[in-house]
Design a protein around this motif. Structure first.
Motif, PDB file in Angstrom:
ATOM      1  N   TRP A   1      45.277 -18.311 -19.265  1.00  0.00           N
ATOM      2  CA  TRP A   1      44.636 -17.342 -18.393  1.00  0.00           C
ATOM      3  C   TRP A   1      44.638 -15.952 -19.014  1.00  0.00           C
ATOM      4  O   TRP A   1      45.585 -15.545 -19.667  1.00  0.00           O
ATOM      5  CB  TRP A   1      45.358 -17.278 -17.043  1.00  0.00           C
TER       6      TRP A   1
ATOM      7  N   ALA B   1      41.829 -11.523 -16.016  1.00  0.00           N
ATOM      8  CA  ALA B   1      40.753 -11.534 -15.027  1.00  0.00           C
ATOM      9  C   ALA B   1      40.947 -12.578 -13.938  1.00  0.00           C
ATOM     10  O   ALA B   1      40.102 -12.717 -13.058  1.00  0.00           O
ATOM     11  CB  ALA B   1      39.403 -11.742 -15.714  1.00  0.00           C
ATOM     12  N   VAL B   2      42.044 -13.306 -13.994  1.00  0.00           N
ATOM     13  CA  VAL B   2      42.346 -14.194 -12.881  1.00  0.00           C
ATOM     14  C   VAL B   2      42.937 -13.322 -11.766  1.00  0.00           C
ATOM     15  O   VAL B   2      43.687 -12.392 -12.027  1.00  0.00           O
ATOM     16  CB  VAL B   2      43.318 -15.310 -13.313  1.00  0.00           C
ATOM     17  N   SER B   3      42.551 -13.613 -10.520  1.00  0.00           N
ATOM     18  CA  SER B   3      42.931 -12.750  -9.403  1.00  0.00           C
ATOM     19  C   SER B   3      44.438 -12.638  -9.220  1.00  0.00           C
ATOM     20  O   SER B   3      45.190 -13.517  -9.611  1.00  0.00           O
ATOM     21  CB  SER B   3      42.323 -13.280  -8.113  1.00  0.00           C
TER      22      SER B   3
ATOM     23  N   THR C   1      45.605  -5.916 -14.877  1.00  0.00           N
ATOM     24  CA  THR C   1      44.609  -6.143 -15.929  1.00  0.00           C
ATOM     25  C   THR C   1      44.836  -5.339 -17.205  1.00  0.00           C
ATOM     26  O   THR C   1      44.337  -5.689 -18.252  1.00  0.00           O
ATOM     27  CB  THR C   1      43.209  -5.751 -15.437  1.00  0.00           C
TER      28      THR C   1
ATOM     29  N   ASN D   1      32.504  -8.410 -17.472  1.00  0.00           N
ATOM     30  CA  ASN D   1      33.889  -7.965 -17.413  1.00  0.00           C
ATOM     31  C   ASN D   1      34.263  -7.330 -18.757  1.00  0.00           C
ATOM     32  O   ASN D   1      33.635  -7.631 -19.772  1.00  0.00           O
ATOM     33  CB  ASN D   1      34.813  -9.154 -17.118  1.00  0.00           C
TER      34      ASN D   1
ATOM     35  N   CYS E   1      37.706  -4.352 -10.806  1.00  0.00           N
ATOM     36  CA  CYS E   1      38.445  -3.796 -11.932  1.00  0.00           C
ATOM     37  C   CYS E   1      38.392  -2.275 -11.873  1.00  0.00           C
ATOM     38  O   CYS E   1      37.338  -1.688 -11.701  1.00  0.00           O
ATOM     39  CB  CYS E   1      37.849  -4.258 -13.257  1.00  0.00           C
TER      40      CYS E   1
ATOM     41  N   MET F   1      38.927 -15.366  -9.326  1.00  0.00           N
ATOM     42  CA  MET F   1      38.918 -14.435 -10.452  1.00  0.00           C
ATOM     43  C   MET F   1      38.473 -13.048 -10.011  1.00  0.00           C
ATOM     44  O   MET F   1      38.024 -12.840  -8.899  1.00  0.00           O
ATOM     45  CB  MET F   1      37.974 -14.956 -11.539  1.00  0.00           C
ATOM     46  N   LYS F   2      38.616 -12.096 -10.955  1.00  0.00           N
ATOM     47  CA  LYS F   2      38.174 -10.723 -10.697  1.00  0.00           C
ATOM     48  C   LYS F   2      36.838 -10.490 -11.394  1.00  0.00           C
ATOM     49  O   LYS F   2      36.624 -10.974 -12.497  1.00  0.00           O
ATOM     50  CB  LYS F   2      39.187  -9.731 -11.271  1.00  0.00           C
TER      51      LYS F   2
ATOM     52  N   VAL G   1      37.872 -15.506 -18.656  1.00  0.00           N
ATOM     53  CA  VAL G   1      38.787 -15.474 -17.517  1.00  0.00           C
ATOM     54  C   VAL G   1      39.928 -16.452 -17.771  1.00  0.00           C
ATOM     55  O   VAL G   1      41.102 -16.103 -17.651  1.00  0.00           O
ATOM     56  CB  VAL G   1      38.054 -15.837 -16.206  1.00  0.00           C
TER      57      VAL G   1
END
Lengths: 158, 103
Positions: free
Chosen positions: B61, B64-66, B28, A102, A156, A124-125, A107
């Motif tokens: 956080w 990158a947390v959804s 993001t 990432n 992303c 998470m992404k 995260v």
């Protein structure tokens, strides 16, 4: 489109350096994890070692007592990847989740007070297929475990 | 003002399992809009869970947390009818606190 993506990464890199320099100046390790603070330096790092340092630790030891739960081997949608980490290490104080590829690795960091199970689950992404690290702080020491997660659709940059 | 969280807390034996679904964009700061401008990051930074005034979980956080984050954890203790409180703060300083009754 890909070239644009590189630009974003480059400009991001500059910001990271600033953040790291700033952190070196006025953020003492340990203080960084204060209950209501947000560790900006740790969230700007690009490697496992840097992240551990920003969190106030040093080289983490590999551990088999950390397990991933509900984490898929192949994630269909990188924008929503379930991830769960359980630590069997006594006196677990915090759990951090990192994704190697990432733009910024970290995260989230979860602080586990006594009485709370050292096991958390979230989503998470992930930008692309990557190694996922679980970093556990227990009794002042850092431990790490990793798992490869394949992503078929990135989360992303869209 | 952000939408309320959905919190579910269940006691099994001597542990309480808490599941939270928050409503947040979690931008993001990496994406660009149609005009090519970077959309600024907007994400939850701190999450705190308390039970009877005692903190049972805190989290920091990154982006990158959804989107619409999900979180689940367990803590020892907890009784039916007691309240669990979850609150978050995002990087714009917006806050939200919600509570749920343990079932």
């Amino acid at each position: 489109m890909n070239a644009q993506r590189r630009d974003v990464l480059k400009s991001g890199g500059g910001v990271t350096m600033l953040a790291l320099l700033a952190a070196a100046g006025w953020l003492k390790p340990g203080q960084a994890l204060a209950a209501d603070g947000w560790n900006a330096a740790a969230f700007a790092t690009k490697s496992l070692d840097d992240t551990v340092r920003a969190l106030g630790g040093s080289a983490p030891a590999p551990s088999t007592d950390i397990s991933f739960v509900q984490t898929p081997d192949i994630a269909e949608n990188g924008a929503v990847v379930p991830v769960g980490v359980t630590s069997a290490i006594p006196k677990t104080e915090s759990i951090a989740i990192l994704v190697e590829k990432n733009p910024n690795m970290l995260v989230g960091v979860f602080d586990i007070p006594p009485g709370t199970a050292p096991s958390i689950t979230t989503r998470m992404k992930m930008g692309q297929s990557s190694k996922v690290y679980a970093l556990v702080k227990a009794d002042g020491k850092y431990y790490v475990a990793s798992k490869e997660v394949k992503v078929t659709l990135g989360g992303c940059g869209g | 003002m952000a939408d309320p969280m959905r919190i579910r807390a269940n006691v099994v034996g001597d542990t309480t399992e808490v599941k939270v679904l928050m409503s947040h964009e979690m931008e993001t700061g990496q994406r660009k809009d149609s005009a090519g401008k970077v959309i600024p990051a907007w994400h939850i930074q701190n999450v705190t869970a308390t039970y009877n005034g005692k903190t049972v979980l805190t989290a920091q956080w990154g982006p990158a947390v959804s989107k619409n984050p999900f979180l689940s954890f367990k803590f020892k203790g907890g009784a039916k009818g007691d309240k669990v409180q979850i609150s978050w703060v995002d990087n714009r300083g917006e806050k939200r606190t919600d509570e749920a009754t343990i079932a």
